[in-house]
Design a protein around this motif. Structure first.
Motif, mmCIF file in Angstrom:
data_model
loop_
_atom_site.group_PDB
_atom_site.id
_atom_site.type_symbol
_atom_site.label_atom_id
_atom_site.label_comp_id
_atom_site.label_asym_id
_atom_site.label_seq_id
_atom_site.Cartn_x
_atom_site.Cartn_y
_atom_site.Cartn_z
ATOM 1 N N UNK A 27 46.201 32.732 45.373
ATOM 2 C CA UNK A 27 45.755 32.264 44.059
ATOM 3 C C UNK A 27 44.462 32.980 43.705
ATOM 4 N N UNK A 28 44.107 32.961 42.431
ATOM 5 C CA UNK A 28 42.844 33.564 42.023
ATOM 6 C C UNK A 28 41.683 32.712 42.538
ATOM 7 N N UNK A 29 40.509 33.301 42.604
ATOM 8 C CA UNK A 29 39.334 32.591 43.101
ATOM 9 C C UNK A 29 39.021 31.350 42.275
ATOM 10 N N UNK A 30 39.216 31.440 40.958
ATOM 11 C CA UNK A 30 38.912 30.295 40.090
ATOM 12 C C UNK A 30 39.877 29.141 40.338
ATOM 13 N N UNK A 31 41.146 29.445 40.578
ATOM 14 C CA UNK A 31 42.107 28.374 40.880
ATOM 15 C C UNK A 31 41.806 27.732 42.230
ATOM 16 N N UNK A 32 41.448 28.554 43.210
ATOM 17 C CA UNK A 32 41.109 28.005 44.534
ATOM 18 C C UNK A 32 39.904 27.066 44.416
ATOM 19 N N UNK A 76 31.358 27.532 39.751
ATOM 20 C CA UNK A 76 31.305 28.980 39.546
ATOM 21 C C UNK A 76 30.705 29.694 40.754
ATOM 22 N N UNK A 77 29.878 28.992 41.514
ATOM 23 C CA UNK A 77 29.363 29.533 42.767
ATOM 24 C C UNK A 77 30.514 29.795 43.734
ATOM 25 N N UNK A 78 31.457 28.866 43.807
ATOM 26 C CA UNK A 78 32.626 29.059 44.669
ATOM 27 C C UNK A 78 33.465 30.248 44.211
ATOM 28 N N UNK A 79 33.641 30.386 42.892
ATOM 29 C CA UNK A 79 34.419 31.508 42.373
ATOM 30 C C UNK A 79 33.819 32.835 42.833
ATOM 31 N N UNK A 80 32.499 32.960 42.698
ATOM 32 C CA UNK A 80 31.827 34.200 43.101
ATOM 33 C C UNK A 80 31.927 34.420 44.609
ATOM 34 N N UNK A 81 31.775 33.343 45.384
ATOM 35 C CA UNK A 81 31.864 33.474 46.840
ATOM 36 C C UNK A 81 33.268 33.888 47.269
ATOM 37 N N UNK A 82 34.284 33.290 46.668
ATOM 38 C CA UNK A 82 35.662 33.639 47.016
ATOM 39 C C UNK A 82 35.992 35.068 46.593
ATOM 40 N N UNK A 83 35.404 35.522 45.490
ATOM 41 C CA UNK A 83 35.572 36.919 45.086
ATOM 42 C C UNK A 83 34.901 37.846 46.097
ATOM 43 N N UNK A 84 33.760 37.411 46.619
ATOM 44 C CA UNK A 84 33.071 38.204 47.641
ATOM 45 C C UNK A 84 33.959 38.379 48.870
ATOM 46 N N UNK A 154 28.526 38.012 46.375
ATOM 47 C CA UNK A 154 27.893 37.115 47.335
ATOM 48 C C UNK A 154 26.481 36.745 46.923
ATOM 49 N N UNK A 155 25.725 37.730 46.447
ATOM 50 C CA UNK A 155 24.350 37.472 45.990
ATOM 51 C C UNK A 155 24.366 36.613 44.728
ATOM 52 N N UNK A 156 25.347 36.865 43.836
ATOM 53 C CA UNK A 156 25.485 36.033 42.637
ATOM 54 C C UNK A 156 25.768 34.588 42.997
ATOM 55 N N UNK A 157 26.638 34.388 43.997
ATOM 56 C CA UNK A 157 26.936 33.039 44.479
ATOM 57 C C UNK A 157 25.688 32.401 45.067
ATOM 58 N N UNK A 158 24.897 33.189 45.780
ATOM 59 C CA UNK A 158 23.656 32.679 46.375
ATOM 60 C C UNK A 158 22.668 32.227 45.298
ATOM 61 N N UNK A 159 22.580 32.996 44.223
ATOM 62 C CA UNK A 159 21.690 32.621 43.113
ATOM 63 C C UNK A 159 22.106 31.284 42.497
#
Length: 300
Positions: A27-32, A76-84, A154-159
């Motif tokens: 699934x896409x990161x946003x769905x996860x 949205x932090x999770x979306x960025x982390x899963x994309x990482x 990953x850095x975006x998720x950290x922010x």
């Protein structure tokens, strides 16, 4: 070893396997992220009801603005982390994500009016050097990764996660478990229309294997791990919790090496040690206490 410490260690080891599961969900990161928030919040509500407790509507309303922002940021932090996880190795993604405590340190003087000490400034520079060591010169590998993009995610998720940490400092009269439940519910509610408009819901079309991984991510990685973590908070000092939390990134790096054959160069390993050491020193206050004890000794 106390039961509380065992609970935290168990939670951190569970968190350390998140990347392994996310990489196997079709699934896409946003769905996860959406389903993680939904399944996790449902499980925690069940835990509260079994303990004959409920989320305080009154306290939630009093903190509505902060809970709305932090819940949205978590989603949205999770979306960025899963994309990482998709664009780089689990090790790179996890270590990039652990820049969050350093972002909190940098923002604290402006938002929390906390003093920025020389030690904390040193920790920030140490983490930056570590991140420089981790970022590889080439952006692609034979595995098809784009490390620079993955690390950026990953850095975006950290922010975003750093902003959640700062925001929750202003919450009043609401427990940590209540806060988490509301934040997960908000994340799901905010992400639902985003997912629907962007790619639609594909839960029914995924394989049984992906579905089992997704349920595990929501129930175990979110529900059970958070329940273990918060049930131990009242029995352990904040410093102990901070120290034990570093089992998460260390286990993630080890497990990705064992199960996915993801390798780090010596330079990258040094960079990882720099980042985790900087985050640990900035959070634990061990060095500051040692310096303070020394200064008191010399004054006598």
């Amino acid at each position: 070893m106390s039961k509380a410490k065992i609970k935290v260690i168990g939670a951190m080891l569970i968190f350390g396997t998140i990347g392994l599961f996310v990489k196997n969900i079709d699934l896409t990161s946003s769905e996860i992220a959406l389903y993680r928030g939904f399944f996790g919040s449902c499980f925690l509500i069940l835990v509260m009801s079994m303990n004959k407790k409920t989320v305080s509507i009154k306290n939630s309303k009093e903190n509505a603005g902060i809970l709305l922002y932090s819940g949205t940021a978590i989603g949205f932090n999770w979306i960025l982390l899963f994309e990482a996880y998709r664009y780089t190795t689990i090790s790179n993604a996890t270590l990039s994500y652990y820049m969050a405590p350093l972002f909190v340190v940098l923002a604290s003087p402006f938002i929390l009016k906390e003093k920025l000490t020389g030690l904390k400034i040193g920790c920030v520079f140490l983490a930056l050097i570590g991140m420089y060591f981790i970022v590889e010169k080439g952006t692609m590998t034979i595995q098809g990764y784009s490390h620079s993009l993955g690390i950026a995610y990953g850095i975006g998720a950290a922010l975003l996660y750093a902003s959640v940490i700062l925001a929750t400092k202003f919450l009043k009269n609401i427990t940590s478990l209540e806060t988490t439940i509301v934040q997960l519910m908000v994340a799901s509610l905010v992400l639902a229309p985003y997912v629907f408009l962007k790619e639609g819901f594909n839960l029914v079309s995924i394989t049984g294997t992906s579905l089992s991984y997704l349920l595990f991510l929501g129930i175990v990685h979110t529900g059970i791990a958070y329940a273990l973590y918060f049930s131990a908070m009242q029995d352990l000092k904040g410093q102990t919790m901070a120290i034990l939390s570093y089992i998460d990134p260390i286990s993630a790096v080890i497990l990705s090496t064992v199960f996915l054959n993801e390798r780090m160069t010596i330079v990258q390993l040094v960079g990882g040690v720099f980042i985790l050491s900087a985050a640990f020193l900035s959070e634990s206050g061990v060095v500051e206490k040692y310096i303070k004890m020394k200064s008191l000794k010399y004054k006598k």
